[in-house]
Design a protein around this motif. Structure first.
Motif, short mmCIF file in Angstrom:
data_model
loop_
_atom_site.label_atom_id
_atom_site.label_comp_id
_atom_site.label_asym_id
_atom_site.label_seq_id
_atom_site.Cartn_x
_atom_site.Cartn_y
_atom_site.Cartn_z
N ARG A 102 0.82 -1.22 0.00
CA ARG A 102 0.00 0.00 0.00
C ARG A 102 0.85 1.27 0.00
NH1 ARG A 102 -3.60 -0.52 5.13
NH2 ARG A 102 -1.69 -1.49 5.88
N PHE A 232 13.66 -3.59 6.55
CA PHE A 232 13.01 -2.46 5.89
C PHE A 232 12.50 -1.39 6.86
CE2 PHE A 232 9.82 -5.60 6.87
CZ PHE A 232 8.87 -4.83 7.53
N CYS A 233 12.74 -1.57 8.18
CA CYS A 233 12.22 -0.60 9.15
C CYS A 233 12.69 0.80 8.78
CB CYS A 233 12.71 -0.93 10.55
SG CYS A 233 12.15 -2.53 11.11
N PHE A 261 15.38 4.11 18.62
CA PHE A 261 14.37 3.37 17.84
C PHE A 261 13.05 3.26 18.58
CE2 PHE A 261 12.21 -0.41 16.23
CZ PHE A 261 12.28 -0.21 14.86
N PHE A 280 14.58 -8.52 19.37
CA PHE A 280 13.58 -7.85 18.53
C PHE A 280 13.88 -8.09 17.05
CE2 PHE A 280 11.84 -4.13 16.30
CZ PHE A 280 10.62 -3.90 16.92
N TYR A 283 13.10 -11.70 16.28
CA TYR A 283 11.64 -11.92 16.40
C TYR A 283 10.93 -11.36 15.17
CZ TYR A 283 7.45 -12.90 19.12
OH TYR A 283 6.27 -13.44 19.57
N HIS A 284 11.40 -10.22 14.68
CA HIS A 284 10.78 -9.63 13.50
C HIS A 284 10.87 -10.58 12.30
CE1 HIS A 284 10.52 -6.05 10.48
NE2 HIS A 284 9.40 -6.71 10.56
N VAL A 287 9.32 -14.47 13.57
CA VAL A 287 7.96 -14.63 14.12
C VAL A 287 6.99 -13.60 13.55
CG1 VAL A 287 6.53 -14.83 16.19
CG2 VAL A 287 8.93 -15.52 16.30
N ARG A 288 7.35 -12.31 13.66
CA ARG A 288 6.36 -11.29 13.30
C ARG A 288 6.01 -11.33 11.82
NH1 ARG A 288 8.82 -6.37 14.55
NH2 ARG A 288 8.92 -7.26 16.62
N ASP A 291 3.95 -14.38 11.06
CA ASP A 291 2.58 -14.19 11.55
C ASP A 291 1.79 -13.27 10.62
OD1 ASP A 291 2.74 -15.84 13.72
OD2 ASP A 291 3.06 -14.25 15.20
N GLY B 239 1.31 0.40 10.44
CA GLY B 239 1.73 -0.99 10.61
C GLY B 239 2.85 -1.42 9.68
N ASN B 242 7.57 -0.52 11.96
CA ASN B 242 8.03 -1.44 13.01
C ASN B 242 8.54 -0.81 14.30
OD1 ASN B 242 8.19 -4.60 12.80
ND2 ASN B 242 8.08 -3.78 10.75
N ALA B 245 6.28 -2.11 17.17
CA ALA B 245 5.97 -3.54 17.23
C ALA B 245 6.10 -4.09 18.65
CB ALA B 245 6.90 -4.31 16.29
N GLY B 247 5.65 -7.95 20.20
CA GLY B 247 5.38 -9.31 19.75
C GLY B 247 5.08 -9.26 18.27
N SER B 248 3.97 -9.88 17.84
CA SER B 248 3.61 -9.80 16.43
C SER B 248 2.56 -8.74 16.17
CB SER B 248 3.13 -11.17 15.93
OG SER B 248 4.24 -12.04 15.81
N PHE B 250 1.26 -4.63 15.95
CA PHE B 250 1.66 -3.25 15.80
C PHE B 250 0.73 -2.41 16.66
CE2 PHE B 250 2.96 -5.16 11.72
CZ PHE B 250 4.32 -4.98 11.88
#
Lengths: 321, 270
Positions: A102, A232-233, A261, A280, A283-284, A287-288, A291, B239, B242, B245, B247-248, B250
């Motif tokens: 988007r 990409f953050c 950050f 973090f 996890y990104h 997991v994130r 998900d 969202g 990051n 963020a 956990g999973s 936002f």
């Protein structure tokens, strides 16, 4: 397609006004350079030190210019060809396409970008930690405009978009096969490697990995985030002109290792320790992102381990999860 | 392609000092703008940047809305320099609000710490203005001292319709519109009898969450009956970037309001 024809094709694209970026073997590393002589373009197995990322997600980009309260529209991107992306890195293209679906600046760049993939994948685990192989059906889960499958000294040409077909036809090459993109997830279901790491990292917080080991070694330099094709953050910040009241709003690469950050007004930081920050990051990716979009946020290129000044190796970390 | 970062320019209709360190800015609302308790807007001041700010006004007021802002950084500092009639950029509202509707079926316990009263204020107004539709409601509000109390001129109207309790951590003995207890917000559980089986809405700093949730769990609240709003750094509000963020999730898009059932297993959530 012969190699001579490929070079002619690249020359044709350049004449058509495309800026072509291709990996070049330099004395120390393979790097992307803008092609000036199509006759020098080669396919290289060694992946470039810096991935394609900066051509789609630049380190710094202007979101808009402002003059008082008037804001400018998204500018038309330059036409560019990113040549020679291997299937490991093409997985990162797939991921970024979803993350930025988007985003008008990313989408404008993609609309004006021709991606030419190729099938040479390094076999060594340092550059291909999940041991991705060039196998049947891999292409229908990758996104590209044109893909060159190396067959001896020649290439079999696939297209993955109408734009890819159009430029080949305009060049006068018709002996290609089209592959319809079937989404990132294979028919057999979710990637078992993704599921394994996702579940392990979500269920267990192993102090000995994050606090005793990585938290004491990582120096928060952020090199891994710069080099990673899937990191990409970003930050958004304004850069005002010194006089005149105008300026630009910019988006720049962010790094979850850096001090500000997670800092909020008043100075509180939600990621305080090195251990929290490197956790973090993992996890990104493991997991994130799974998900969110059911694919791994790491393609296994191994660049982060290569640039890490303290020798943190993602392959070894994953083995301990 | 639609540009999600495009801001809308809105006029500052009114500026009032609030408490000792904050200001309430009344802004003209764009067409179709709705205030929901817990949601926020990105306030954009070209040259300074953007900051996420909670909506704090009565949702029944049309055509305008309020934000209550303490000067704490560059954007909020610049906002404090602005005058009535000038314009600011906004985008939003964003985020998942407090499920205020639950209060029509269940008793509510609203617990606010410090600036945490701001995002809960639309819920309080919604309940006060439509009192007969809601079950019993209590508010526990903790602040450092009298100077930090927000929205003091609303207390008379609120306390007629809601069981409202304030506690001050370090009172200075300054006169306030209503009597205040002394101590941290959890102390109120010792002196006030809770209504039967309430749903709790929490908004305050992380340290308050640790103590209040511990207390609520001792009182046998279900994890799914505790809702809390998380604060995080935000850049995009969509969202993607990051920064927020957890956990999973936002915080900007999946929150800022979460149930404790969603957060309790996430390391570092509070």
């Amino acid at each position: 397609m012969t190699h001579g024809e490929l070079q002619k094709f690249i020359g044709f694209l350049m004449k058509q006004g495309w800026k072509v970026f291709a990996p070049e073997k330099q004395p120390d590393e393979v790097r992307y350079v803008e092609v000036e002589d199509a006759a020098k373009v080669k396919l290289i197995t060694e992946p470039p030190l810096h991935s394609f990322k900066r051509f789609l997600v630049p380190p710094e980009e202007t979101l808009f210019e402002y003059k008082k309260d008037k804001m400018a529209e998204v500018k038309e991107a330059e036409r560019q060809v990113i040549f020679g992306i291997n299937p490991v890195d093409l997985k990162a293209v797939v991921m970024l396409n979803q993350i930025f679906e988007r985003d008008p600046w990313y989408q404008e760049k993609m609309r004006r970008t021709l991606i030419i993939g190729q099938s040479l994948i390094p076999e060594n685990v340092e550059q291909n930690i999940f041991q991705t192989e060039y196998e049947e059906n891999i292409l229908e889960h990758l996104q590209f405009d044109i893909f060159l499958e190396v067959q001896g000294k020649n290439y079999f040409v696939y297209t993955g978009s109408e734009e890819g077909q159009k430029v080949l036809e305009d060049f006068g090459y018709k002996n290609y096969e089209h592959i319809a993109y079937a989404g990132p997830i294979k028919e057999e279901g979710l990637d078992p490697i993704m599921v394994k790491y996702r579940d392990a990292l979500r269920k267990n917080y192993k102090k000995e990995i994050w606090e005793k080991d990585l938290g004491t070694r990582c120096i928060e330099c952020g090199k891994c985030t710069l080099i990673c094709p899937t990191c990409f953050c970003f930050d958004i910040k304004d850069q005002p002109d010194l006089v005149g009241g105008g300026g630009v709003r910019k988006r720049t690469w962010g790094a979850c290792f850096y001090n500000d950050f997670s800092e909020v007004a008043g100075g509180h930081k939600f990621l305080r320790t090195t251990a929290e920050r490197i956790h973090f990051w993992y996890y990104h990716k493991f997991v994130r992102i799974p998900d969110q979009i059911q694919i791994m946020g790491c393609v296994g290129c191994g660049r982060c381990a290569k640039v890490c000044p303290v020798g943190i190796n993602i392959f070894k970390v994953l083995a301990k999860l | 392609m639609k540009n999600p970062y495009q801001t809308e320019s809105v006029k500052i209709l009114k500026i009032e000092d609030e408490g000792s360190r904050s200001r309430i800015f009344t802004l003209a609302a764009p067409r179709g703008f709705k205030v929901k308790s817990g949601q926020f807007v990105e306030i954009s001041l070209p040259g300074f940047g953007e900051a996420p700010i909670s909506l704090c006004s009565d949702p029944s007021i049309k055509n305008k809305f309020e934000i209550c802002v303490r000067k704490a950084g560059m954007v909020t500092g610049a906002l404090h320099e602005m005058k009535k009639g000038e314009k600011v950029g906004i985008r939003g509202p964003y985020g998942r609000p407090f499920p205020v509707e639950i209060g029509k079926k269940r008793n509510l316990l609203l617990i606010a710490g410090g600036l945490g009263l701001e995002p809960l204020r639309p819920a309080i107004w919604e309940i006060v203005k439509n009192r007969s539709q809601y079950k019993k409601v209590q508010i526990f509000y903790g602040a450092c001292d009298e100077n930090d109390l927000l929205f003091m001129k609303n207390y008379d109207e609120w306390k007629k319709k809601i069981d409202f309790h304030i506690t001050l951590d370090k009172p200075k003995g300054i006169k306030t519109p209503m009597a205040c207890n002394t101590g941290v917000v959890t102390k109120l559980f010792d002196s006030v009898k809770l209504y039967d089986n309430p749903v709790a809405f929490l908004c305050g700093p992380p340290v308050m969450y640790k103590f209040v949730i511990k207390k609520l769990k001792e009182l046998a609240f279900l994890d799914s009956d505790i809702f809390l709003s998380l604060e995080r750094r935000m850049h995009c509000g969509l969202g993607v970037c990051n920064h927020c963020a957890v956990g999973s999730f936002f915080v900007c898009e999946d929150g800022p309001v979460f149930s404790w059932a969603e957060l309790k297993d996430i390391k570092g959530a509070i």
